[in-house]
Design an enzyme around this catalytic site. Structure first.
Site, PDB file in Angstrom:
ATOM      1  N   CYS A 112       0.835  -1.205   0.000  1.00  0.00           N
ATOM      2  CA  CYS A 112       0.000   0.000   0.000  1.00  0.00           C
ATOM      3  C   CYS A 112       0.870   1.255   0.000  1.00  0.00           C
ATOM      4  O   CYS A 112       1.707   1.427   0.884  1.00  0.00           O
ATOM      5  CB  CYS A 112      -0.917   0.033   1.216  1.00  0.00           C
ATOM      6  N   GLY A 218      -5.512  -3.103 -12.749  1.00  0.00           N
ATOM      7  CA  GLY A 218      -4.864  -1.813 -13.008  1.00  0.00           C
ATOM      8  C   GLY A 218      -5.475  -1.221 -14.262  1.00  0.00           C
ATOM      9  O   GLY A 218      -5.113  -1.592 -15.381  1.00  0.00           O
TER      10      GLY A 218
END
Ligand SMILES: Cc1cc2nc3c(=O)[nH]c(=O)nc-3n(C[C@H](O)[C@H](O)[C@H](O)COP(=O)(O)O)c2cc1C
Length: 286
Positions: A112, A218
């Site tokens: 993250c 993505g």
């Protein structure tokens, strides 16, 4: 399989969207509850979205007692995304989840961009988690490393069963008038269309390095985008940012995916699996 990307769908407020997927992936759960970062936490850019949510979540205790029983009733396999700041914290959460039949798979968020990076490497975290659970472990990697294929190999050697590729990349948006950062914490994670070529490259590199099962994500917005991920070496694909603008995206993308496969004379998109590598494979075998 078609999944959501972690943090991009709340199955308890949108159960029908979750049911339109083949598995639901939770937002990352950490040992203690987290409020997340200061607002503003979301900003649009010309090429995608920036977020700085900062892993806001109820913490593992409340997750297990309140959220998980409800998620178990959805009728969709549940993947739990796990985060932490040290390998031991990941291991602790994995052992807490181990006895819960509702959890089919654990995704280790070792990537993250909105919180301080864990001190340990992805492989150390996977290794610690491996000792703590019998559940399948998928490592979610960042593309912001010199060679993601090497990270994938190390995760595989440490006991990962699969890879989730990719997490967001750090980005900055400035206010056009004040020239100050728009997001509360300054920088955030960039998702959406700008990420697609980077994510495809990561999927292709990790497929070549490991041949592990991969969830590709993505910037997927259409069935053709999804088919490209399969061609690069992803067995599964996940939808993230697109769900914020189009909650019907799972059904639409599924239809488009089958249509894109049919246009190529395939009755299943499985035929596209890793076709982007065919030349590379034939080079290797000749
Ligand atoms: C608002 C938001 C929250 C996210 N939260 C998480 C999270 O909690 N854990 C995680 O592993 N990834 C998180 N992500 C990253 C997504 O799971 C995904 O990897 C990324 O957005 C790329 O896919 P996309 O371009 O289709 O959105 C988040 C992304 C967004 C946009």
């Amino acid at each position: 399989m078609l999944l959501n990307a972690s943090g991009c769908l709340d199955a308890l407020t949108a159960p029908d969207v979750a049911r339109s997927l083949d598995a639901f992936v939770t937002k990352t759960v950490t040992p203690l509850p987290r409020e997340g970062n200061a607002p503003t936490r979301i900003a649009e850019t010309e090429v995608g979205m920036l977020n700085s949510i900062g892993l806001a979540n109820p913490g593992i205790d409340r997750f297990v007692t309140r959220n998980l029983p409800q998620l178990g009733k959805l009728g969709v396999p549940v993947w739990v995304s796990v985060g932490g700041f040290e390998a031991d914290e990941y291991a602790e959460i994995c052992s807490r989840l181990d006895d819960h039949a509702e959890v089919t798979t654990i995704e280790l968020n070792v990537s993250c961009p909105n919180v301080e990076a864990p001190a340990e490497s992805a492989a150390q975290i996977v290794g610690a988690a491996r000792l703590a659970t019998r559940k399948p472990l998928w490592a979610k990697l960042s593309p912001a490393v010199p060679d993601v294929g090497e990270v994938a190999k190390a995760a595989q050697a440490a006991g990962a069963d699969g890879l989730s590729l990719v997490n967001t990349l750090r980005g900055l948006k400035l206010d056009g008038r004040t020239l100050r950062p728009v997001l509360g914490p300054g920088q955030g994670g960039l998702s959406g269309p700008a990420l697609k070529p980077i994510a495809l490259a990561a999927v292709a590199s990790c497929y070549r390095a490991t041949e592990m099962p991969i969830v590709g994500m993505g910037g997927i917005q259409t069935g053709l985008d999804a088919l490209e991920f399969v061609a690069a070496g992803a067995q599964h694909v996940a939808l993230g940012t697109v769900l914020f603008v189009d909650p019907d995206a799972p059904a639409r993308i599924r239809m488009e995916l089958h249509a894109a496969a049919a246009e190529r004379g395939w009755n299943s998109y499985d035929y596209a699996y890793a076709v982007a590598h065919e030349d590379a494979l034939s080079l290797r075998t000749t």
